[in-house]
Design an enzyme around this catalytic site. Structure first.
Site, PDB file in Angstrom:
ATOM      1  N   ALA A 155       4.336  -5.324   5.251  1.00  0.00           N
ATOM      2  CA  ALA A 155       5.398  -4.910   4.342  1.00  0.00           C
ATOM      3  C   ALA A 155       6.645  -4.501   5.113  1.00  0.00           C
ATOM      4  CB  ALA A 155       4.915  -3.758   3.472  1.00  0.00           C
TER       5      ALA A 155
ATOM      6  N   MET B  75       0.863  -1.185   0.000  1.00  0.00           N
ATOM      7  CA  MET B  75       0.000   0.000   0.000  1.00  0.00           C
ATOM      8  C   MET B  75       0.891   1.223   0.000  1.00  0.00           C
ATOM      9  SD  MET B  75      -2.596   0.881   3.093  1.00  0.00           S
ATOM     10  CE  MET B  75      -3.044   2.506   3.508  1.00  0.00           C
TER      11      MET B  75
ATOM     12  N   LEU C 171       3.640   2.268   4.786  1.00  0.00           N
ATOM     13  CA  LEU C 171       3.840   0.855   4.483  1.00  0.00           C
ATOM     14  C   LEU C 171       2.886   0.052   5.358  1.00  0.00           C
ATOM     15  CD1 LEU C 171       7.699   0.233   4.183  1.00  0.00           C
ATOM     16  CD2 LEU C 171       5.989  -0.100   2.401  1.00  0.00           C
ATOM     17  N   ASP C 172       2.219  -0.934   4.771  1.00  0.00           N
ATOM     18  CA  ASP C 172       1.338  -1.803   5.543  1.00  0.00           C
ATOM     19  C   ASP C 172       2.135  -2.572   6.590  1.00  0.00           C
ATOM     20  OD1 ASP C 172      -0.911  -1.087   4.164  1.00  0.00           O
ATOM     21  OD2 ASP C 172      -0.821  -2.761   2.766  1.00  0.00           O
ATOM     22  N   PRO C 173       1.482  -3.063   7.647  1.00  0.00           N
ATOM     23  CA  PRO C 173       2.195  -3.855   8.658  1.00  0.00           C
ATOM     24  C   PRO C 173       2.940  -5.050   8.079  1.00  0.00           C
ATOM     25  CG  PRO C 173       0.066  -3.195   9.510  1.00  0.00           C
ATOM     26  CD  PRO C 173       0.090  -2.771   8.068  1.00  0.00           C
TER      27      PRO C 173
END
Length: 398
Positions: free
Chosen positions: A76, A1, A72-74
């Site tokens: 990632a 994301m 950044l998504d968790p």
């Protein structure tokens, strides 16, 4: 994301534009040490949110005013550009820059969040033709593109080509985009249907870096329950994984890529791993681990002028131009020793190399002028004012 957010509260615009015409002394902590300021490239581990990373940096550096240039998504990992102190004013410009990723897409399993952290929503055995193409890719050593890829796996090559040509993308329902004042992910978690409009994006490059059979299977059904109609495929039809390398514009969701790539191939799909390898001019090779410790984090801070100049055009002010810019006044070419040569925002440095402002040429409308044949002299406006200090008590090296 890649939907960017910035978190710190910033000075009111009026405070920026009425700053002292002289460069103030560096801000210091209560102990007399220069307060950390600049850009910090962090190698975010998988697990914490971007907000968690910012909170940890605040504690480690003893600074409240910290943000970042792109979420950044968790699940990632990789480059998270942290902006410390005055560098938070660079956020709108750094978040707009391209991002580079490596990603793994699982074919044959779909999830509600489009990534490995979500609940499985669909499973499907891979069709025979897809197994054949995967086998051909593996045997050929996975050519990254061109005629070799098209010859080994024509439908996979066509799906990748369609993504390269994409100019609009529908974000995931589980995203931070606001819908009627609420975050889309909050509505999705509450069971509400979320219909997000497609947004303009660009894919600079997209290459296949690897392919293999076998991948994460959906969790087994609890004991004593009958398997659902779309239960996990048999062992000989296990999911497969495509490993991708991509360079994309602001606003591009790699989770949506996984969804859309699966749709091209006629199977559910989700993102199982994501690593950001670059954000604009900042690459993972420059990154420091989040748990490096306060001294290492301070040492890794890139001075404001250096970081800004690596990402935006640079213009150099005269002494009088720097004074006028600190007052928020309109400037002409005579206020620059090296004036901006491009439209759009540029970093304005004083003669000592400190950041004074972000500025841009004014848009002049000569249609109402008495003599249209005599154009107005170009003028330049301050977009964001800066304190003009390095923040670390050192002269910037440019």
């Amino acid at each position: 994301m890649s939907e960017p957010t910035t978190e710190p509260a910033e000075l009111p615009e009026s405070a920026e534009l009425t700053a002292s015409p002289r460069r103030p002394a560096p801000d210091r902590t209560a102990g007399g040490r220069p307060r950390p300021e600049g850009v910090l490239v962090v190698d975010k581990p998988r697990g914490p949110t971007s907000h968690d990373v910012v909170a940890r940096l605040r504690r480690a550096l003893g600074v409240k005013r910290i943000g970042h240039a792109g979420t950044l998504d968790p699940m990632a990992s990789g480059v998270l550009v942290a902006l410390v102190g005055e560098a938070t004013k660079l956020a709108p410009y750094l978040t707009a820059q391209d991002k580079r990723y490596t990603a793994r897409v699982v074919l044959g399993v779909g999830t509600d969040t489009l990534d490995a952290d979500g609940e499985v929503t669909a499973t499907q055995p891979l069709p025979a033709w897809l197994h054949e193409e995967l086998g051909a890719l593996i045997a050929a050593g996975v050519p990254g593109g061109g005629e070799a890829l098209a010859a080994a796996a024509p439908r996979i090559a066509a799906a990748l080509a369609a993504e390269r040509a994409r100019r609009a993308q529908t974000p995931p329902a589980y995203s931070a985009i606001k819908v009627a004042g609420q975050r889309s992910y909050a509505l999705a978690r509450a069971g509400q249907a979320v219909d997000l409009s497609a947004r303009p994006v660009e894919v600079r490059s997209l290459a296949l870096a690897g392919a293999f059979r076998g991948g994460p299977l959906p969790p087994a059904a609890p004991a004593g329950t009958a398997p659902a109609a779309d239960a996990a495929p048999a062992a000989d039809a296990a999911p497969a994984v495509l490993e991708l390398e991509l360079d994309v514009s602001k606003g591009y969701y790699v989770r949506s890529l996984a969804r859309d790539l699966g749709a091209h191939l006629g199977v559910p799909a989700h993102l199982s791993a994501l690593r950001r390898t670059a954000s604009g001019a900042f690459a993972v090779e420059q990154a420091v681990p989040l748990d490096a410790g306060a001294d290492a984090l301070r040492a890794a801070l890139r001075p404001l002028a250096e970081a800004a100049a690596s990402s935006l055009p640079v213009a150099h002010l005269t002494e009088d131009g720097a004074r006028r810019a600190r007052l928020g006044q309109s400037l002409t070419r005579s206020d620059f020793s090296a004036a901006p040569e491009q439209p759009g925002a540029a970093v304005w440095l004083d003669p000592e190399g400190y950041v004074v402002a972000l500025g841009a040429p004014e848009v002049v409308d000569d249609t109402g002028a008495e003599d249209p044949a005599t154009p107005s002299l170009p003028r330049f406006s301050v977009l964001r004012g800066f304190s003009g200090t390095s923040g670390m008590g050192e002269k910037p090296a440019l």
